[in-house]
Design an enzyme around this catalytic site. Sequence first.
Site, PDB file in Angstrom:
ATOM      1  N   HIS A 105       0.759  -1.285   0.105  1.00 44.67           N
ATOM      2  CA  HIS A 105       0.072   0.173  -0.101  1.00 44.67           C
ATOM      3  C   HIS A 105       0.907   1.282  -0.031  1.00 44.67           C
ATOM      4  CE1 HIS A 105      -3.784  -2.057   0.014  1.00 44.67           C
ATOM      5  NE2 HIS A 105      -4.113  -2.116   1.166  1.00 44.67           N
ATOM      6  N   HIS A 179      -9.734   3.079  -0.034  1.00 44.30           N
ATOM      7  CA  HIS A 179      -9.860   1.687   0.745  1.00 44.30           C
ATOM      8  C   HIS A 179     -11.139   1.760   1.547  1.00 44.30           C
ATOM      9  CE1 HIS A 179      -8.414  -1.924   2.756  1.00 44.30           C
ATOM     10  NE2 HIS A 179      -7.284  -1.936   2.084  1.00 44.30           N
ATOM     11  N   GLU A 313     -12.089  -2.233  -3.399  1.00 43.86           N
ATOM     12  CA  GLU A 313     -11.095  -1.286  -3.857  1.00 43.86           C
ATOM     13  C   GLU A 313     -10.655  -1.454  -5.222  1.00 43.86           C
ATOM     14  OE1 GLU A 313      -7.135  -2.552  -1.261  1.00 43.86           O
ATOM     15  OE2 GLU A 313      -9.014  -3.684  -0.124  1.00 43.86           O
TER      16      GLU A 313
END
Length: 349
Positions: A105, A179, A313
Amino acid sequence: MEFSKKQFGELAGRPVYEYTLKNKQGLSLSALNFGGTVTGIRTPDRKGQFKNIVLGFDDIEDYVQYRPFYGCLVGRTAGRIDEGKFTLAGETYQLQQSEGKNHHHGGNPAFDAYLWDTALVEDGDTAHLVFSYFSPDGENGYPGNLDVKVTYTLTEANEWIIHYEATTDKPTLFNPTNHIFFNLTGNHEQTIKQHELQIRSDHVAEVRADLIPTGKLMPVEGTDFDLREPQPLVKAIESEHPQLKMNGGLDTPFLLTHEAAKPDVILSEANSGRQVVITTDRDAVVVYTHNGVSGNYQIDGKKVEPYAGVALETQQLPDAIHHQHFGHTILYPGEVFHSETIFQFEQDQ
């Protein structure tokens, strides 16, 4: 369209603000300048009762301490990159190894943990929150000075539109997402196991135990990954399929099969009648059923347990730099990255 701004907290001596947009139907979207984090989306059920249908905290300290990625912008790349290493334009780069030996991420800290420049813009029957961030060359190992702009738009048609835009001065990787975690009951103590999910997808990406894609695309036909017709999430969560059992539920990249004028994803909850209908120009959606909890934390004074929400996502398939058939995640100088995802909030009758 109504809008407001209030101080949410403070980070390193700088104020954190929460912005709220509210349309004429009463639907509202609240987000922070911290990571573009969506703290609330309040929508009505079939009886007209409004509740917050996303997971979020009441204070900035919980976001910093626990980092559950609730409602935040993720980047430069969403998901994981194997060993945080890749070769681009003849150069080999080593990204920050932020999850074991892998990159996750965008690193730590990354887009979700920074204060973004934020502007509130009215435009007739719509209102926009415009988030801007400059990511310098070398940040968490990424090449190129990257200028990013993300716009959240709330419409009178009960749409939340996310538009991403970016430019770079060196070839780099860029695969952003938001997210967001949904619980359409409006009560995180009720799990999302009975939510129904439909995804226009014929294949999912197989992953290793560390959630790095192997490169294999598995047909959903005949498996508990087959969500081409609405299925309760409990079916995947309690599945004996090795990939699902390994993770205790979905933590899965679905390759989308777009069809004109039809949604890519529909999430629904029968008791409230709420639905989220998603359309995106990205090739994939990663679905995560909140199989674990990153700390002993609470929302609204109540402990958060596994399966309290489901993340949807939209992005390119993770680790695409290592798998040519996974799609394009390279941004070059002279290009302008554009991407858009639309969340439509509805109720059945």
